[in-house]
Design a protein around this motif. Structure first.
Motif, mmCIF file in Angstrom:
data_model
loop_
_atom_site.group_PDB
_atom_site.id
_atom_site.type_symbol
_atom_site.label_atom_id
_atom_site.label_comp_id
_atom_site.label_asym_id
_atom_site.label_seq_id
_atom_site.Cartn_x
_atom_site.Cartn_y
_atom_site.Cartn_z
ATOM 1 N N HIS A 43 0.911 -1.183 0.060
ATOM 2 C CA HIS A 43 0.097 -0.068 -0.306
ATOM 3 C C HIS A 43 0.897 1.612 0.064
ATOM 4 C CE1 HIS A 43 -2.968 -3.078 1.228
ATOM 5 N NE2 HIS A 43 -3.452 -2.385 0.473
ATOM 6 N N PHE A 44 1.960 1.662 0.611
ATOM 7 C CA PHE A 44 3.197 2.383 0.439
ATOM 8 C C PHE A 44 4.596 2.344 -0.649
ATOM 9 C CE2 PHE A 44 0.858 2.007 4.663
ATOM 10 C CZ PHE A 44 1.105 3.336 4.649
ATOM 11 N N ARG A 45 4.216 1.537 -1.695
ATOM 12 C CA ARG A 45 5.061 1.288 -2.778
ATOM 13 C C ARG A 45 4.287 2.467 -4.012
ATOM 14 N NH1 ARG A 45 4.774 -4.498 -3.147
ATOM 15 N NH2 ARG A 45 5.496 -4.691 -1.278
ATOM 16 N N SER A 46 5.669 2.516 -4.606
ATOM 17 C CA SER A 46 4.991 3.702 -5.898
ATOM 18 C C SER A 46 3.834 2.717 -6.796
ATOM 19 C CB SER A 46 6.112 3.913 -6.269
ATOM 20 O OG SER A 46 6.803 3.306 -7.446
ATOM 21 N N TRP A 47 3.391 3.282 -7.917
ATOM 22 C CA TRP A 47 2.803 2.714 -9.009
ATOM 23 C C TRP A 47 3.908 1.310 -9.867
ATOM 24 C CZ3 TRP A 47 1.376 1.527 -13.814
ATOM 25 C CH2 TRP A 47 1.024 1.411 -13.990
ATOM 26 N N PRO A 48 4.748 1.942 -10.507
ATOM 27 C CA PRO A 48 5.491 1.240 -10.575
ATOM 28 C C PRO A 48 6.468 0.196 -10.067
ATOM 29 C CG PRO A 48 6.200 3.231 -11.453
ATOM 30 C CD PRO A 48 4.943 3.642 -10.214
ATOM 31 N N GLY A 49 6.957 0.237 -8.729
ATOM 32 C CA GLY A 49 7.052 -0.098 -7.875
ATOM 33 C C GLY A 49 6.748 -1.453 -8.038
ATOM 34 N N ASN A 50 5.305 -1.194 -7.477
ATOM 35 C CA ASN A 50 4.032 -2.011 -7.535
ATOM 36 C C ASN A 50 3.737 -3.146 -8.476
ATOM 37 O OD1 ASN A 50 2.620 -2.931 -4.982
ATOM 38 N ND2 ASN A 50 1.968 -1.419 -4.543
ATOM 39 N N VAL A 51 4.114 -2.688 -9.450
ATOM 40 C CA VAL A 51 4.201 -3.060 -11.252
ATOM 41 C C VAL A 51 5.210 -4.737 -11.133
ATOM 42 C CG1 VAL A 51 3.756 -3.177 -13.751
ATOM 43 C CG2 VAL A 51 2.659 -1.488 -12.014
ATOM 44 N N ILE A 52 6.568 -3.911 -10.727
ATOM 45 C CA ILE A 52 7.718 -4.419 -10.807
ATOM 46 C C ILE A 52 7.298 -5.683 -10.425
ATOM 47 C CG2 ILE A 52 10.087 -4.250 -10.944
ATOM 48 C CD1 ILE A 52 9.900 -1.382 -11.938
ATOM 49 N N TYR A 53 7.454 -5.180 -8.784
ATOM 50 C CA TYR A 53 7.215 -6.392 -7.921
ATOM 51 C C TYR A 53 6.322 -7.686 -8.255
ATOM 52 C CZ TYR A 53 6.066 -8.591 -3.040
ATOM 53 O OH TYR A 53 6.149 -9.225 -1.953
#
Length: 117
Positions: A43-53
């Motif tokens: 919930h506290f990651r960036s949008w691109p960070g969540n996509v990559i993860y």
């Protein structure tokens, strides 16, 4: 503020908002935290960070499983298998980023750097 302090505050905010533990602290995050990797809750990651993860772990696990169970025995081209796994991982990653981004927006969660002291 240290990572552990921010993590505790983030978990408290998510818990108070009624987010279940499986969503606020997924198993892969808990493993990373035990290993000392400072991985933000989704919930506290960036949008691109969540996509990559999500794309990396899902595409790898799903693609590997599909190769072992279906694609390998059917003699599927490795290039096509990798392309399919990457595409599927990206689609899953985008879906999860939208899900977590919407929840963070709906709950008015502050950015990671602005967590209350």
């Amino acid at each position: 503020m240290s990572f552990q302090t921010r993590l505790a505050r983030a978990q408290a905010l998510l818990s108070a908002a009624g987010i279940p533990e499986s969503s606020r602290a997924p198993w892969l995050c808990r493993v990373a935290w035990r290993m000392g990797v400072p991985l933000r809750p989704p919930h506290f990651r960036s949008w691109p960070g969540n996509v990559i993860y999500h794309a990396v772990w899902f595409g790898t696990v799903w693609g590997g499983t599909m190769w072992l169970v279906i694609w390998g025995p059917q003699s599927m081209s490795p290039r096509l298998a990798v392309f399919t796994a990457v595409l599927t991982g990206l689609l899953f990653g985008v879906g999860m980023a939208v899900f977590y981004g919407y929840q963070a927006w709906r709950l008015h969660l502050p950015p990671w750097s602005d967590l209350p002291d």
